[in-house]
Motif scaffolding. Structure first.
Motif, PDB file in Angstrom:
ATOM      1  N   LYS A  41       0.910  -1.211   0.013  1.00  0.00           N
ATOM      2  CA  LYS A  41      -0.052   0.159  -0.128  1.00  0.00           C
ATOM      3  C   LYS A  41       0.733   1.263   0.134  1.00  0.00           C
ATOM      4  CE  LYS A  41      -3.654   1.905   2.735  1.00  0.00           C
ATOM      5  NZ  LYS A  41      -4.047   2.928   1.824  1.00  0.00           N
ATOM      6  N   ILE A  42       0.893   1.974  -1.091  1.00  0.00           N
ATOM      7  CA  ILE A  42       2.016   3.093  -1.276  1.00  0.00           C
ATOM      8  C   ILE A  42       1.031   4.325  -1.479  1.00  0.00           C
ATOM      9  CG2 ILE A  42       3.593   4.173  -2.720  1.00  0.00           C
ATOM     10  CD1 ILE A  42       4.037   1.347  -3.764  1.00  0.00           C
ATOM     11  N   THR A  43       1.405   5.391  -0.507  1.00  0.00           N
ATOM     12  CA  THR A  43       0.755   6.704  -0.529  1.00  0.00           C
ATOM     13  C   THR A  43       1.859   7.850  -1.011  1.00  0.00           C
ATOM     14  OG1 THR A  43      -0.861   5.802   0.970  1.00  0.00           O
ATOM     15  CG2 THR A  43      -0.688   8.292   0.714  1.00  0.00           C
ATOM     16  N   LEU A  44       1.585   8.543  -1.995  1.00  0.00           N
ATOM     17  CA  LEU A  44       2.624   9.533  -2.515  1.00  0.00           C
ATOM     18  C   LEU A  44       1.724  11.008  -2.148  1.00  0.00           C
ATOM     19  CD1 LEU A  44       5.040  10.683  -4.068  1.00  0.00           C
ATOM     20  CD2 LEU A  44       3.514  10.391  -6.197  1.00  0.00           C
ATOM     21  N   ILE A  45       2.355  11.582  -1.227  1.00  0.00           N
ATOM     22  CA  ILE A  45       1.712  12.908  -0.713  1.00  0.00           C
ATOM     23  C   ILE A  45       2.397  14.264  -1.169  1.00  0.00           C
ATOM     24  CG2 ILE A  45       1.036  14.285   1.305  1.00  0.00           C
ATOM     25  CD1 ILE A  45       1.332  11.596   2.864  1.00  0.00           C
ATOM     26  N   SER A  46       1.740  15.127  -1.848  1.00  0.00           N
ATOM     27  CA  SER A  46       2.108  16.478  -2.134  1.00  0.00           C
ATOM     28  C   SER A  46       1.491  17.599  -1.864  1.00  0.00           C
ATOM     29  CB  SER A  46       1.996  16.315  -3.986  1.00  0.00           C
ATOM     30  OG  SER A  46       2.574  17.752  -4.248  1.00  0.00           O
ATOM     31  N   SER A  47       2.005  18.806  -1.445  1.00  0.00           N
ATOM     32  CA  SER A  47       1.445  19.919  -0.966  1.00  0.00           C
ATOM     33  C   SER A  47       0.608  20.765  -2.075  1.00  0.00           C
ATOM     34  CB  SER A  47       2.167  20.833  -0.102  1.00  0.00           C
ATOM     35  OG  SER A  47       3.504  21.109  -1.017  1.00  0.00           O
ATOM     36  N   ASP A  48       1.275  20.397  -3.461  1.00  0.00           N
ATOM     37  CA  ASP A  48       0.757  21.019  -4.645  1.00  0.00           C
ATOM     38  C   ASP A  48      -0.526  20.243  -4.958  1.00  0.00           C
ATOM     39  OD1 ASP A  48       2.881  22.840  -5.025  1.00  0.00           O
ATOM     40  OD2 ASP A  48       4.088  21.066  -5.833  1.00  0.00           O
ATOM     41  N   ASP A  49      -1.352  20.894  -5.769  1.00  0.00           N
ATOM     42  CA  ASP A  49      -2.756  20.487  -6.142  1.00  0.00           C
ATOM     43  C   ASP A  49      -2.563  19.456  -7.353  1.00  0.00           C
ATOM     44  OD1 ASP A  49      -3.993  21.954  -4.158  1.00  0.00           O
ATOM     45  OD2 ASP A  49      -4.228  23.724  -5.479  1.00  0.00           O
ATOM     46  N   THR A  50      -1.443  19.645  -8.126  1.00  0.00           N
ATOM     47  CA  THR A  50      -1.309  18.810  -9.284  1.00  0.00           C
ATOM     48  C   THR A  50       0.387  17.930  -9.292  1.00  0.00           C
ATOM     49  OG1 THR A  50      -0.557  20.506 -10.790  1.00  0.00           O
ATOM     50  CG2 THR A  50      -2.979  19.937 -10.915  1.00  0.00           C
ATOM     51  N   LEU A  51       0.436  17.083  -9.724  1.00  0.00           N
ATOM     52  CA  LEU A  51       1.926  16.607  -9.939  1.00  0.00           C
ATOM     53  C   LEU A  51       2.587  17.747 -10.993  1.00  0.00           C
ATOM     54  CD1 LEU A  51       1.440  12.765 -10.168  1.00  0.00           C
ATOM     55  CD2 LEU A  51       2.293  14.120  -8.320  1.00  0.00           C
ATOM     56  N   PHE A  52       3.776  17.794 -10.714  1.00  0.00           N
ATOM     57  CA  PHE A  52       4.693  18.717 -11.690  1.00  0.00           C
ATOM     58  C   PHE A  52       3.733  19.838 -12.162  1.00  0.00           C
ATOM     59  CE2 PHE A  52       6.202  14.530 -11.554  1.00  0.00           C
ATOM     60  CZ  PHE A  52       7.412  14.750 -11.361  1.00  0.00           C
ATOM     61  N   PRO A  53       3.439  20.710 -10.953  1.00  0.00           N
ATOM     62  CA  PRO A  53       2.674  22.087 -11.402  1.00  0.00           C
ATOM     63  C   PRO A  53       3.478  23.192 -12.301  1.00  0.00           C
ATOM     64  CG  PRO A  53       3.338  21.905  -9.289  1.00  0.00           C
ATOM     65  CD  PRO A  53       3.702  20.496  -9.601  1.00  0.00           C
ATOM     66  N   MET A  54       4.912  22.952 -12.523  1.00  0.00           N
ATOM     67  CA  MET A  54       5.535  23.899 -13.099  1.00  0.00           C
ATOM     68  C   MET A  54       5.402  23.507 -14.763  1.00  0.00           C
ATOM     69  SD  MET A  54       6.711  25.828 -10.863  1.00  0.00           S
ATOM     70  CE  MET A  54       8.112  26.783 -11.278  1.00  0.00           C
ATOM     71  N   TYR A  55       5.021  22.221 -15.119  1.00  0.00           N
ATOM     72  CA  TYR A  55       5.059  21.779 -16.477  1.00  0.00           C
ATOM     73  C   TYR A  55       3.621  21.957 -17.020  1.00  0.00           C
ATOM     74  CZ  TYR A  55       9.821  20.656 -16.247  1.00  0.00           C
ATOM     75  OH  TYR A  55      11.130  20.659 -15.900  1.00  0.00           O
ATOM     76  N   PRO A  56       3.460  21.718 -18.385  1.00  0.00           N
ATOM     77  CA  PRO A  56       1.964  21.846 -18.941  1.00  0.00           C
ATOM     78  C   PRO A  56       1.224  20.594 -18.227  1.00  0.00           C
ATOM     79  CG  PRO A  56       3.722  21.702 -20.390  1.00  0.00           C
ATOM     80  CD  PRO A  56       4.535  21.765 -19.254  1.00  0.00           C
ATOM     81  N   ALA A  57      -0.135  20.745 -17.955  1.00  0.00           N
ATOM     82  CA  ALA A  57      -0.905  20.010 -17.151  1.00  0.00           C
ATOM     83  C   ALA A  57      -0.853  18.595 -17.305  1.00  0.00           C
ATOM     84  CB  ALA A  57      -2.265  20.208 -17.068  1.00  0.00           C
ATOM     85  N   LYS A  58      -0.667  18.451 -18.731  1.00  0.00           N
ATOM     86  CA  LYS A  58      -0.862  16.724 -19.310  1.00  0.00           C
ATOM     87  C   LYS A  58       0.216  15.916 -18.606  1.00  0.00           C
ATOM     88  CE  LYS A  58      -0.738  14.606 -23.879  1.00  0.00           C
ATOM     89  NZ  LYS A  58      -0.454  14.719 -25.171  1.00  0.00           N
ATOM     90  N   LEU A  59       1.538  16.592 -18.315  1.00  0.00           N
ATOM     91  CA  LEU A  59       2.497  15.663 -17.648  1.00  0.00           C
ATOM     92  C   LEU A  59       2.012  15.097 -16.449  1.00  0.00           C
ATOM     93  CD1 LEU A  59       5.585  14.661 -17.962  1.00  0.00           C
ATOM     94  CD2 LEU A  59       6.194  16.826 -16.358  1.00  0.00           C
TER      95      LEU A  59
END
Ligand SMILES: Cc1cc2nc3c(=O)[nH]c(=O)nc-3n(C[C@H](O)[C@H](O)[C@H](O)COP(=O)(O)OP(=O)(O)OC[C@H]3O[C@@H](n4cnc5c(N)ncnc54)[C@H](O)[C@@H]3O)c2cc1C
Length: 363
Positions: free
Chosen positions: A158-176
């Motif tokens: 059971k793996i949980t990945l946590i980010s304080s940002d609202d998306t993964l890789f927010p500095m890049y185009p949303a598709k990534l």
């Protein structure tokens, strides 16, 4: 007249390559505290494939043909020399400081011991093998890749990945970020976005316990990995006259990567606040500039007449989720096949082994 002397401090991605590329045109001394170079991108996979570790520890012995690699910790820098812990002084016409950064264990060696790094990596790999729940705090490239490596090699955890940002890789185009999130979920990873962990107990190594999120919920883990970024090691350079602190503990430079009042001292890589991220991709742009500039200086040019360094406008990024799938941004978002070919399959291991005079793969 003898060759100009160049002293480089730190044999990471900047130091080893710049030293090697200048070896034929200058009298090069590379000062490095450890006996071997280690490739952090592959240190992630070594946790689920421990036999990989020996392939990514590359001794400095075969690196330079004319120059020398001095094993030692540089403790001071003057305009014309670098002094090492044991008192030895290395005179230089030009100096490059590339002391890089540290990272939470077990992803990069700490201090001067490769043996400690080996041991830590093996210990964490053994604990990970039996862990049922894994919590990864921080979803930058390292955290995201770690989640992908564990999920693809050890399904069922059971793996949980946590980010304080609202998306993964927010500095890049949303598709990534969207594509990576979808693939992680397909691998069984729970991705928690927009939640800052309130009570991370260690920043230096994985531990067993639980974390509390901003919304008050708690997640327990047999292993909690703190993966929240690189910490620049800029103490040495900060002692020079005129140095100004930049963001994240890095140092500012002029247009020619010079951080101090000393016109012949350059910096690059993770310690240099020049508009690039703390990445190998950044060094892939900085190193050729540095080599070209130092070659011109050695040939008698003056710095100010040379082209200043210009950072990446938006740097490419490769994010494998294990050896098969992943996504990258190479000025457009690309998927599994290109990510696998460019990074996921081999993690650059043959490239760096060859650079260190070794066979592409360990026998
Ligand atoms: C797990 C992980 C995975 C990563 N994966 C990627 C990736 O896939 N792609 C990417 O672009 N980036 C990646 N990075 C980032 C990348 O590793 C760094 O940006 C890169 O290492 C920076 O290179 P550098 O030469 O500035 O410093 P470093 O590689 O940190 O090297 C600095 C060197 O200086 C030496 N040193 C320090 N102080 C002294 C001293 N006083 N005297 C002598 N020697 C000294 C150290 O021992 C070290 O060898 C990853 C980082 C981590 C932690």
């Amino acid at each position: 007249m003898g060759k100009k002397k160049i002293v480089i401090v730190g044999g990471g991605y900047v130091g080893f390559e710049v030293a090697q590329k200048l070896d034929a045109v200058a009298d090069v001394t590379l000062i490095e505290q450890r006996e071997a170079f280690v490739q952090p991108p592959a240190a992630i996979r070594s946790l689920v494939q421990p036999e990989l570790l020996e392939q990514i520890i590359l001794p400095y012995d075969g690196l330079l043909k004319s120059g020398r690699v001095v094993r030692g910790r540089a403790v001071s820098v003057a305009e014309d020399a670098v002094t090492v812990e044991n008192g030895d002084r290395y005179v230089a016409d030009y100096i490059v400081i590339a002391t890089g950064s540290t990272y939470a264990a077990p992803f990069k060696p700490a201090g001067d011991s490769i043996e400690d790094f080996r041991q830590t990596s093996a210990d964490v790999a053994a604990r990970l093998k039996t862990a049922e729940t894994v919590v990864i705090v921080g979803a930058g490239a390292v955290g995201t890749e770690l989640a992908g490596e564990i999920a693809s090699a050890q399904p069922g955890k059971k793996i949980t990945l946590i980010s304080s940002d609202d998306t993964l890789f927010p500095m890049y185009p949303a598709k990534l970020g969207a594509n990576l999130e979808r693939k992680l979920k397909k691998l069984g990873v729970t991705v928690v976005l927009g939640q800052r962990v309130q009570d991370l107990q260690r920043l230096d190594q994985p531990y067993e316990g639980s974390v509390t999120l901003a919304d008050g919920s708690e997640i327990a883990g047999d292993m909690i990995f703190p993966v929240i970024g690189s910490r620049p090691q800029a103490t040495l350079i900060k002692s020079l006259p005129g140095v100004q602190e930049g963001t994240l503990g890095r140092v500012r430079t002029d247009g020619w990567l010079r951080p101090s009042d000393y016109a012949n001292v350059f910096v690059a890589g993770d310690i240099a606040d020049v508009g690039d991220g703390m990445t190998i991709v950044a060094t892939a742009r900085q190193n050729p500039w540095l080599v070209k500039t130092l070659k011109a200086l050695v040939a008698g040019e003056t710095v100010e007449k040379l082209k200043p360094y210009s950072p990446w406008k938006k740097a490419p990024i490769l994010v494998p989720l294990g050896p098969i799938v992943g996504n990258s941004w190479l000025f457009t978002t690309v998927g599994d096949r290109i990510t696998r070919m460019m990074k996921g399959k081999e993690l650059f291991i043959p490239k760096y082994r060859k650079a260190f005079g070794m066979s592409a793969r360990a026998k």
